[in-house]
Every structure is written in C-alpha cells, then in structure tokens.
Design an enzyme around this catalytic site. Structure first.
Site, PDB file in Angstrom:
ATOM      1  CG  ASP A  77      -2.075   0.844   1.213  1.00  0.00           C
ATOM      2  OD1 ASP A  77      -2.442   1.269   0.104  1.00  0.00           O
ATOM      3  OD2 ASP A  77      -2.667   1.097   2.280  1.00  0.00           O
ATOM      4  CD  GLU A 137      -8.734   6.397  -4.366  1.00  0.00           C
ATOM      5  OE1 GLU A 137      -7.824   5.669  -3.906  1.00  0.00           O
ATOM      6  OE2 GLU A 137      -9.579   6.956  -3.647  1.00  0.00           O
ATOM      7  CE  LYS A 177      -7.726   2.330  -3.725  1.00  0.00           C
ATOM      8  NZ  LYS A 177      -6.613   2.674  -2.806  1.00  0.00           N
ATOM      9  CB  THR A 209     -11.168   2.472  -2.524  1.00  0.00           C
ATOM     10  OG1 THR A 209     -10.363   2.684  -1.379  1.00  0.00           O
ATOM     11  CG2 THR A 209     -11.518   3.827  -3.152  1.00  0.00           C
ATOM     12  CG  PHE A 242     -10.656   1.611   4.170  1.00  0.00           C
ATOM     13  CD1 PHE A 242     -10.695   1.078   2.888  1.00  0.00           C
ATOM     14  CD2 PHE A 242     -10.070   2.857   4.339  1.00  0.00           C
ATOM     15  CE1 PHE A 242     -10.143   1.764   1.805  1.00  0.00           C
ATOM     16  CE2 PHE A 242      -9.518   3.554   3.265  1.00  0.00           C
ATOM     17  CZ  PHE A 242      -9.557   3.012   2.000  1.00  0.00           C
TER      18      PHE A 242
HETATM   19  C1  E4P Z   1      -5.750   1.323   0.266  1.00  0.00           C
HETATM   20  O1  E4P Z   1      -6.390   0.915  -0.667  1.00  0.00           O
HETATM   21  C2  E4P Z   1      -6.253   2.373   1.165  1.00  0.00           C
HETATM   22  O2  E4P Z   1      -6.382   3.583   0.451  1.00  0.00           O
HETATM   23  C3  E4P Z   1      -5.352   2.513   2.348  1.00  0.00           C
HETATM   24  O3  E4P Z   1      -5.106   1.239   2.885  1.00  0.00           O
HETATM   25  C4  E4P Z   1      -5.907   3.472   3.393  1.00  0.00           C
HETATM   26  O4  E4P Z   1      -5.118   3.393   4.552  1.00  0.00           O
HETATM   27  P1  E4P Z   1      -5.207   4.461   5.729  1.00  0.00           P
HETATM   28  O5  E4P Z   1      -6.519   4.304   6.428  1.00  0.00           O
HETATM   29  O6  E4P Z   1      -4.055   4.121   6.614  1.00  0.00           O
HETATM   30  O7  E4P Z   1      -5.068   5.818   5.092  1.00  0.00           O
END
Ligand code: E4P
Length: 312
Positions: free
Chosen positions: A18, A89, A125, A149, A171
C-alpha cells in the site's frame, strides 16, 4: 525456528504493498500495489521526483491532466516492479458523478496504454458510493477492472458484489479509529476489532454466495489486524507494517478460508436499500464522507504543487 510472518502470510494471502514508494516495493516484492491520492502526494514529494514532476506539469493541458499524468507515471514505474495489479484512483472530486468517473477511468486506461501498460494490469480505484459503484459496473462491462475503495459498510460490499466489480477494499483501521473515538475505553483487541469483523463478514458473504469479487483488506493500524485476516484473498499493507511482519518470527494460523462457505444464491441490493442501510450505519456514513474529503484535501495539495511547477 518458525519463518517470519510475512513469508508465511504470502503462503495463504496475496500480499499487496500500500504505497507509491518505489524503494519499499523493491524491498518487499509484493504481488500488487495500491495507491490513493494521499499516497500519490507522498510519492510525488519524494526526493528525486521534482524534475520529472515539473516536466509533467509544464506539458499538461490543465491541472486534471497533470494529476492523471503523475498518477500514471508513478503507477507505470510500479507496474514494472510488480507482477500483478497496480491500483490507481480516479479523482475524489468525481465520487458522486457516474459519467465523469467513467470518462476519467477510460482516460487513465488509455494513458497507461501509452506507457505500454495494458488494462489487465490496472485496477481503477473508485469510492464505493452508489454513483461510483454504477460507474464500476459499466467499466467492468467494458473490460476495465475496478477496485472499490472507502468501503466501510456491509451495504457497500453487497452492492459492489452485485455490480460484479473485480475487487473491493474494505477498510479495517479507519473503522477501528471510528469506534475508538466513540468508546475510548473499550477493548478492541484481537477478534474484538470491528474492522477485522467487517472484513470477515464480507469475506464470508462473498464466498458463501459464490461471488468472484476479490476481497482485499486495507487500512491497517497494527500487525494484529493483518494476522487476524490471514487467508483473506489479498491484503494491502503499508511498508512499515510489511517491515514489522518481515522482522517477526512465530507461527501464523490461517483465519479465513473459502472452503468453510456454504453457497447460497446471490442477492440483489436496490438503490433505496443501499441508501437506507448506509444511513442506518453511522460509522460507514461518517467514514465514507470523511474519506472522500481527506483524499480531496491531499489531491488539492498536489494540484497546488503542480500549479506552481506549471507556472515555473
Ligand atoms: C488502500 O487501498 C487504502 O487507500 C489505504 O489502505 C488506506 O489506509 P489508511 O486508512 O491508513 O489511510
């Protein structure tokens, strides 16, 4: 002596980096890599990129063109280092505009093509708003693969599977952040972590209904969250946590497995259901809105930087 945790995780889950940091990608050799507007801003500001960034900014037709050119430049570099997908994205500003998302996604794919990177290597994304999910459904029909996302609520996951998207990024850490802010004294460790629970529920729903959509846990706050999801299709992990897993030895147990799923018929979620369930889910509503705002904040910073470089 047991192997390090990262090597063991690679045996059961496709490991994704990431980051837009090329050195980190070289070090950890992930299968795929994901970026977002905040990570592109960080990568664009890394030492050694300024000259090239200035060239891109000067050659671009306008700021949107410059933004996409930077994202594709970094994404193309990443694609030469990983064998799998690179996620790029679409502008956060388009999160509620299906047609504009479609146009921008198609143009990103064309731009990648000019860099010699085919559509099979790219995941576009898109925020998992209702409008974003509709755009993703159409893109998939056109052969453009998508990664949905800012996925916090179960209704988002249901609508994404329904739409036949290639991959979802539920997330984890941001869900934990929300619950910690609400209940600072609660115990959210291990299996009590609400972000971990969310991914498990989505994974079981997808496998149980025979959806092909890949589940890729994202946004981790600690290694424990990653270990609790060992066995998930994919996990996208920051360089700091990849380093921690690589430096830690000990046994790793698979926690998610598609084999346990009992297949049922797919279910359809209508727009009114999606909106109703999102409205009922305060965490998902808050975090989706905040996530779009935060990505937009970082995108604006990059726009300012590129604007300055264009003026020269
Ligand atoms: C990945 O696709 C996400 O954008 C990322 O893992 C977000 O991570 P964060 O919550 O630490 O910003």
């Amino acid at each position: 002596m047991a192997d390090d945790l990262l090597s063991q995780l690679r045996q059961m889950t496709t490991v994704v980096a990431d980051t837009g940091d090329i050195d980190a990608i070289r070090r950890f050799e992930p299968t795929d890599a994901t970026t977002n507007p905040s990570l592109i801003l960080q990568a664009a500001q890394l030492e050694g990129r300024r000259e090239r960034l200035a060239d891109i900014a000067r050659q671009a037709a306008d700021i949107d063109d410059a933004l996409d050119a930077v994202a594709v430049e970094i994404g193309s570099e990443i694609s030469s280092l990983v064998p799998g997908y690179v996620s790029t994205e679409v502008s956060a500003r388009l999160s509620f505009d299906t047609d504009a998302t479609l146009a921008r996604a198609r143009s990103l794919i064309e731009r990648y093509g000019r860099h010699g990177v085919g559509p099979e290597r790219i995941l576009i994304k898109v925020a998992a708003t209702w409008e974003g999910i509709r755009a993703a459904q159409q893109l998939e029909r056109e052969g453009i693969q998508t990664n949905l996302t800012l996925l916090f609520g179960f209704a988002q996951a249901q609508a994404c599977a329904d739409a036949g998207v290639t991959l979802v990024s539920p997330f984890v850490g941001r869900i934990l952040d929300w619950h910690k802010a609400q209940s600072p004294d609660a115990d959210f460790s291990g299996d009590n972590d609400p972000g971990v629970r969310s991914v498990k529920r989505i994974y079981e729903h997808y496998k149980g209904h025979g959806y092909d959509t890949i589940v890729m846990g994202a946004s981790f706050r600690n290694a424990g969250e990653i270990l609790a999801l060992a066995g998930c299709d994919r996990l996208t992990i920051s360089p700091a946590l990849l380093g921690e897993l690589a430096d830690t030895r000990g046994p790793l147990t698979r926690r998610l497995s598609a084999q346990d799923a009992e297949t049922r018929a797919p279910e359809s979620l209508h727009e009114s259901d999606y909106r109703w369930h999102m409205n009922e889910d305060a965490m998902a509503t808050d975090k989706l809105a905040e996530g779009i705002r935060k990505f937009m904040e970082d995108q604006r910073k990059l726009e300012v930087l590129l604007g300055e470089l264009r003026r020269g």
